[in-house]
Design an enzyme around this catalytic site. Structure first.
Site, mmCIF file in Angstrom:
data_model
loop_
_atom_site.group_PDB
_atom_site.id
_atom_site.type_symbol
_atom_site.label_atom_id
_atom_site.label_comp_id
_atom_site.label_asym_id
_atom_site.label_seq_id
_atom_site.Cartn_x
_atom_site.Cartn_y
_atom_site.Cartn_z
ATOM 1 N N LYS A 156 0.738 -1.222 0.113
ATOM 2 C CA LYS A 156 0.195 -0.086 -0.021
ATOM 3 C C LYS A 156 1.109 1.081 -0.015
ATOM 4 O O LYS A 156 1.949 1.243 0.326
ATOM 5 C CB LYS A 156 -0.822 -0.167 1.225
ATOM 6 C CG LYS A 156 -2.075 -1.246 1.100
ATOM 7 C CD LYS A 156 -2.851 -1.152 0.044
ATOM 8 C CE LYS A 156 -3.769 -2.457 -0.148
ATOM 9 N NZ LYS A 156 -4.608 -2.891 0.671
HETATM 10 C C1 LIG Z 1 -5.718 -3.763 1.054
HETATM 11 C C2 LIG Z 1 -6.996 -3.752 1.284
HETATM 12 C C3 LIG Z 1 -7.893 -4.011 2.476
HETATM 13 C C4 LIG Z 1 -7.556 -4.871 3.255
HETATM 14 O O1 LIG Z 1 -6.460 -4.461 3.806
HETATM 15 P P1 LIG Z 1 -5.441 -5.532 4.567
HETATM 16 O O2 LIG Z 1 -4.375 -4.677 5.326
HETATM 17 O O3 LIG Z 1 -4.812 -6.189 3.392
HETATM 18 O O4 LIG Z 1 -6.298 -6.357 5.632
HETATM 19 C C5 LIG Z 1 -9.159 -3.578 2.079
HETATM 20 N N1 LIG Z 1 -10.006 -3.054 1.168
HETATM 21 C C6 LIG Z 1 -9.281 -2.658 -0.029
HETATM 22 C C7 LIG Z 1 -9.774 -1.680 -0.886
HETATM 23 C C8 LIG Z 1 -7.844 -2.846 -0.078
HETATM 24 O O5 LIG Z 1 -7.156 -2.643 -1.144
#
Ligand SMILES: *Cc1c(COP(=O)(O)O)cnc(C)c1O
Length: 369
Positions: A188
């Site tokens: 991210k």
């Molecule tokens: C990455 C993501 C999540 C979940 O996050 P994690 O930290 O991987 O549990 C939820 N929604 C979206 C749109 C994402 O891209």
């Protein structure tokens, strides 16, 4: 032969920060503050301030932050939450985890986010919340969604997992709704060295209950007010995120530079390029182009050692896990078309102009050849 261009280059981001990160991890090892602890508390303050929010609570993932967001709103079995089928599955997991039903509405073709025009038709007496996603780093169209929420007295939950610092009409996302969830998964825009997430809100009551729910439903050790979870952020992740947060604005500018260069270099191709709405400032978590011959273009890029990815190849209403919801192909044509045509090109702060130029050249060759 040209150097491969990876889809994502996490080592390139870590390299210049490595000494600083090693030092804060060493400090955590010295303190043994492994679960929550002072670095998480400090990061929560800093991240709340980054989001121009009153509160941020550290979680062990974005998924668990979104799960708790719906618990705070007392969404439960028999309830419905209106959401988008074109997103990472975790948006819908949060709804399923509380025993509620995801009710999908189609997306807008330009931004790939929830189409506000379709939301009111999906509201029923069982609707308890609306949960849009700021997908690819681009905010969803918040004003019309919030107007619908006010009219029907429904809370809005922002899935901001891909949108740290993205702006809607000049204001950062995360507090437009009652609660929002962010992810610090390593890929991210702000990534931990492991899993992480945050719940962001302006409500003190929500923040207090979120902190209790993430820690076994307790505010006092071994006294449990409600059934809770072990969703704590690790001390090491709080420390690492504190180091990285200082660079986030500069990284976002670098992502926007890459995106602008792609826009310029790909403008004369048949690709549908990402569209930044007039009210939006995207943080370009992803740079997603669209074309009917997506699969052939993906193969062509990979043959030229350029990494690419699909976000996302199958909409959630057609996933096996949601077969029992009773949706069928054709229910959400815009999302289904986006799933067939989307292709994510490499984008990260460390990507150089010459790498972007090479990706563009290889794409030109595909359409000329
Ligand atoms: C990455 C993501 C999540 C979940 O996050 P994690 O930290 O991987 O549990 C939820 N929604 C979206 C749109 C994402 O891209």
């Amino acid at each position: 032969m040209d150097q491969p261009i990876p889809y994502l280059d996490l080592p390139a981001q870590l390299r210049p920060l490595r000494k600083e990160i090693d030092a804060v991890i060493a400090k955590t090892l010295d303190n043994c503050s492994f679960c929550l602890g002072p670095d998480v508390v400090q990061f929560e303050r800093d991240f709340a301030s980054f989001c121009e929010a009153k509160h941020a609570a550290g979680f062990n993932s974005g998924t668990s932050a979104l799960h708790v967001a719906l618990l705070l709103l007392n969404v439960g079995p028999g309830d419905e939450v209106i959401t988008t089928p074109h997103t990472f599955v975790a948006t819908s997991w949060a709804i399923s985890y509380v025993g509620a039903r995801p009710v999908y509405v189609d997306i807008d073709d330009q931004t790939c986010t929830m189409d506000p025009k379709l939301v009111e038709k999906a509201i029923t007496p069982r609707t308890k919340a609306i949960m849009p996603v700021h997908l690819y780093g681009h905010p969803c169209d918040l004003e019309p969604l919030l107007a619908i929420c006010r009219k029907h007295n429904l809370p809005l939950v922002e899935d901001a997992a891909q949108a740290h610092g993205a702006k809607y009409k000049g204001k950062v996302v995360g507090t437009f709704g009652a609660v929002s969830g962010f992810s610090f998964y390593p890929g991210k825009n702000l990534g931990a060295c492991g899993e992480g997430g945050a719940l962001v809100t302006n409500s003190e009551a929500y923040a207090t209950r979120a902190r209790s729910l993430r820690e076994h439903g307790s505010t006092q050790r071994y006294y449990h007010d409600e059934v809770g979870f072990n969703y704590r952020m690790e001390g090491i992740q709080g420390a690492v995120l504190g180091v990285k947060l200082k660079h986030l604005n500069q990284w976002t500018q670098a992502r926007r530079h890459v995106a602008n260069l792609y826009h310029k270099l790909l403008a004369d191709t048949p690709l549908q390029l990402p569209h930044e709405a007039v009210w939006a400032e995207s943080v370009y978590h992803l740079y997603v182009v669209r074309h009917p011959r997506r699969d052939a273009l993906k193969k062509h890029l990979e043959e030229h050692k350029i990494g690419c990815a699909l976000h996302y190849p199958l909409p959630l209403h057609l996933q096996k896990c949601y077969g029992s919801l009773g949706y069928k192909a054709g229910d959400f044509p815009v999302a289904e078309k986006a799933a067939r045509e989307c292709l994510s090109l490499p984008i990260y702060p460390e990507l150089t102009d010459s790498q972007v130029q090479r990706v563009a050249q290889v794409i030109h060759k595909f359409f000329e050849g």
